[in-house]
Design an enzyme around this catalytic site. Structure first.
Site, PDB file in Angstrom:
ATOM      1  N   GLU A 105     145.905  31.217 -22.896  1.00 11.97           N
ATOM      2  CA  GLU A 105     146.899  32.343 -21.811  1.00 11.97           C
ATOM      3  C   GLU A 105     146.516  32.110 -20.626  1.00 11.97           C
ATOM      4  O   GLU A 105     145.361  32.137 -20.346  1.00 11.97           O
ATOM      5  CB  GLU A 105     146.774  33.562 -22.460  1.00 11.97           C
ATOM      6  CG  GLU A 105     147.432  33.899 -23.925  1.00 11.97           C
ATOM      7  CD  GLU A 105     147.099  35.380 -24.315  1.00 11.97           C
ATOM      8  OE1 GLU A 105     147.726  35.893 -25.618  1.00 11.97           O
ATOM      9  OE2 GLU A 105     146.634  36.441 -23.543  1.00 11.97           O
ATOM     10  N   CYS A 125     136.911  33.924 -28.325  1.00 13.96           N
ATOM     11  CA  CYS A 125     135.652  34.662 -27.831  1.00 13.96           C
ATOM     12  C   CYS A 125     134.839  35.096 -28.860  1.00 13.96           C
ATOM     13  O   CYS A 125     135.078  35.435 -29.760  1.00 13.96           O
ATOM     14  CB  CYS A 125     136.340  35.756 -26.887  1.00 13.96           C
ATOM     15  SG  CYS A 125     134.809  36.669 -25.965  1.00 13.96           S
ATOM     16  N   CYS A 129     134.427  42.536 -28.628  1.00 12.36           N
ATOM     17  CA  CYS A 129     134.726  43.767 -28.142  1.00 12.36           C
ATOM     18  C   CYS A 129     135.879  44.200 -29.024  1.00 12.36           C
ATOM     19  O   CYS A 129     136.885  43.725 -29.270  1.00 12.36           O
ATOM     20  CB  CYS A 129     135.485  43.713 -26.557  1.00 12.36           C
ATOM     21  SG  CYS A 129     134.126  42.926 -25.512  1.00 12.36           S
ATOM     22  N   GLY A 175     138.062  34.909 -23.394  1.00 13.72           N
ATOM     23  CA  GLY A 175     136.714  34.274 -23.293  1.00 13.72           C
ATOM     24  C   GLY A 175     135.880  35.130 -22.438  1.00 13.72           C
ATOM     25  O   GLY A 175     136.102  35.757 -21.675  1.00 13.72           O
ATOM     26  N   SER A 230     132.555  44.136 -17.132  1.00 10.13           N
ATOM     27  CA  SER A 230     133.300  44.949 -18.147  1.00 10.13           C
ATOM     28  C   SER A 230     132.251  46.069 -18.603  1.00 10.13           C
ATOM     29  O   SER A 230     131.490  45.742 -19.631  1.00 10.13           O
ATOM     30  CB  SER A 230     133.850  43.993 -19.246  1.00 10.13           C
ATOM     31  OG  SER A 230     134.849  42.960 -18.624  1.00 10.13           O
ATOM     32  N   LEU A 231     132.488  47.427 -17.998  1.00  9.18           N
ATOM     33  CA  LEU A 231     131.354  48.316 -18.629  1.00  9.18           C
ATOM     34  C   LEU A 231     132.080  49.137 -19.749  1.00  9.18           C
ATOM     35  O   LEU A 231     131.236  49.153 -20.662  1.00  9.18           O
ATOM     36  CB  LEU A 231     131.108  49.087 -17.394  1.00  9.18           C
ATOM     37  CG  LEU A 231     130.173  50.058 -17.528  1.00  9.18           C
ATOM     38  CD1 LEU A 231     128.662  49.587 -17.841  1.00  9.18           C
ATOM     39  CD2 LEU A 231     129.959  50.890 -16.198  1.00  9.18           C
ATOM     40  N   HIS A 232     133.132  49.763 -19.545  1.00  7.03           N
ATOM     41  CA  HIS A 232     133.743  50.477 -20.524  1.00  7.03           C
ATOM     42  C   HIS A 232     133.273  51.600 -21.082  1.00  7.03           C
ATOM     43  O   HIS A 232     133.690  52.281 -21.906  1.00  7.03           O
ATOM     44  CB  HIS A 232     134.392  49.591 -21.454  1.00  7.03           C
ATOM     45  CG  HIS A 232     135.124  48.290 -21.192  1.00  7.03           C
ATOM     46  ND1 HIS A 232     136.223  48.767 -20.374  1.00  7.03           N
ATOM     47  CD2 HIS A 232     134.949  46.827 -21.205  1.00  7.03           C
ATOM     48  CE1 HIS A 232     136.731  47.599 -19.789  1.00  7.03           C
ATOM     49  NE2 HIS A 232     135.951  46.542 -20.356  1.00  7.03           N
ATOM     50  N   ASN A 306     146.272  48.424 -22.690  1.00  6.40           N
ATOM     51  CA  ASN A 306     147.706  48.184 -23.382  1.00  6.40           C
ATOM     52  C   ASN A 306     147.225  48.095 -24.896  1.00  6.40           C
ATOM     53  O   ASN A 306     146.177  47.756 -25.395  1.00  6.40           O
ATOM     54  CB  ASN A 306     147.956  46.666 -22.947  1.00  6.40           C
ATOM     55  CG  ASN A 306     148.337  46.401 -21.592  1.00  6.40           C
ATOM     56  OD1 ASN A 306     149.410  47.077 -21.136  1.00  6.40           O
ATOM     57  ND2 ASN A 306     147.737  45.576 -20.999  1.00  6.40           N
ATOM     58  N   CYS A 349     145.110  40.925 -22.960  1.00  6.21           N
ATOM     59  CA  CYS A 349     144.222  39.939 -23.293  1.00  6.21           C
ATOM     60  C   CYS A 349     144.409  39.331 -24.519  1.00  6.21           C
ATOM     61  O   CYS A 349     143.901  39.981 -25.508  1.00  6.21           O
ATOM     62  CB  CYS A 349     142.965  40.065 -22.468  1.00  6.21           C
ATOM     63  SG  CYS A 349     142.172  38.306 -22.392  1.00  6.21           S
TER      64      CYS A 349
END
Length: 362
Positions: A105, A125, A129, A175, A230-232, A306, A349
């Site tokens: 994509e 990937c 996650c 990825g 990318s912490l989150h 999303n 994604c």
């Protein structure tokens, strides 16, 4: 299906290196080996990245002999567009097919300041996650530098029709970029080069889930590229739940690597923080996040997630998002809420690729 498999096997057996994988100095070295003057490299790059031709025959200022050498040595084909989805806000999502049948994509996002592209670095990937559709099906392979470059070239060709250009890019697609480090850096140097698409380094952003050794390596690179994490989650326990990579690369060690990067480069770092309803979006999470980031030269990008059908996370209510933002601001954290784009298409994604994979297996 049997015909498709045979065709893909033939592609694998006969595949030549992509010409889009070569940096300018590598093209010059190849030309020298062929007994050709190195200034031809600039001409070839001009055809590839300024005129964006699709075959060697169009490179009219090159000799027939050199064009034949190029054709025999390098593949000039880019990507085949399988699906193109356009959102009501102008966002366009491309599903491209690679030479071996895998799909990836790429997303074009339109902003007031210009057009931004989100590129993919891997087929699938391995990071796992729990909120991301990209991990469905696992990792298949790394993309070559030329396959990443080709995404930008193809999107730019689409923009050529309206005389627009790609003005910035983010490496935040499918990825983990740092799992494909060498091809990533080759791609960035080709795209950044004045003979390439010449996108400024400060208009490019690379994001990682936290591959600590590569963060230290990235800090030593000579490109002034923006960097995002990318912490989150504001603590190790919650981050390990959302992002299993935290079990291998612990949050305290990640923060040490980030501080090294900031001190080494002098550049501000961006933390991406997706908000998942009831998981990491409460006031206490915001307070904990502010404490974690105290003293770090950074910006927090809050991301209303999303919905992904294959995952169980729900969207954080709008008022809760604003409360989270206010809590951070009140504690001195530089923070913004990412503007949602492509909400009416498969914008998450990996979501479009996951849908295509489902269709293929029916």
């Amino acid at each position: 299906m049997e015909t498709t498999v045979r065709k893909q096997k033939k592609n694998l057996e006969t595949k030549k290196p992509s010409i889009y994988s070569l940096q300018l100095h590598e093209m010059q070295d190849w030309l020298k080996e062929q007994g050709e003057p190195k200034f031809r490299a600039g001409q070839i790059f001009d055809w590839l990245y300024k005129k964006r031709v699709k075959n060697y025959e169009d490179m009219s200022n090159l000799s027939k002999g050199l064009r034949e050498k190029l054709s025999n040595s390098f593949d000039i084909t880019t990507l085949h567009t399988l699906v193109k989805q356009t959102s009501s806000d102008g966002t366009i999502k491309f599903l491209f097919q690679l030479y071996d049948g895998y799909s990836i994509e790429t997303v074009l996002m339109r902003h007031e300041y210009g057009n931004s592209i989100c590129v993919t670095t891997q087929v699938g990937c391995r990071i796992g996650c729990t909120f991301c559709a990209s991990t469905l099906g696992g990792l298949k392979r790394n993309l070559e530098a030329g396959e990443i470059v080709a995404q930008v070239v193809e999107v730019q060709r689409a923009l050529d029709e309206s005389e627009e250009r790609v003005s910035s890019l983010v490496v935040m697609g499918i990825g983990e970029p740092f799992d494909n480090y060498d091809n990533l850096m080759g791609f960035l140097r080709i795209i950044n080069h004045e003979k390439g698409l010449h996108i400024g380094a400060r208009h490019m952003t690379v994001s990682t889930s936290g591959i600590i050794p590569k963060i230290y390596k990235f800090a030593e690179e000579d490109l002034q590229i923006n960097f995002a994490i990318s912490l989150h989650a504001p603590n190790s326990e919650l981050r390990s739940k959302l992002m299993p990579i935290n079990r291998a690369y612990k949050l305290p060690d990640l923060m040490e690597a980030i501080k090294y990067y900031v001190n080494r480069t002098g550049r501000r770092i961006t933390f991406e923080y997706g908000l998942f309803g009831g998981e990491n979006d409460q006031v206490e999470h915001a307070e904990e996040l502010a404490a974690l980031l105290k003293g770090v030269k950074c910006h927090v990008n809050l991301i209303p997630v999303n919905y992904v059908p294959e995952r169980d996370y729900v969207r954080t209510p709008r008022e809760q998002i604003f409360l989270f933002e206010k809590t951070l601001k009140d504690r001195g954290v530089n923070v913004t809420i990412r503007r949602e784009q492509g909400h009416d298409i498969d914008a998450a994604c990996g979501q479009l690729r996951a849908k295509e994979r489902k269709e293929e297996t029916r």
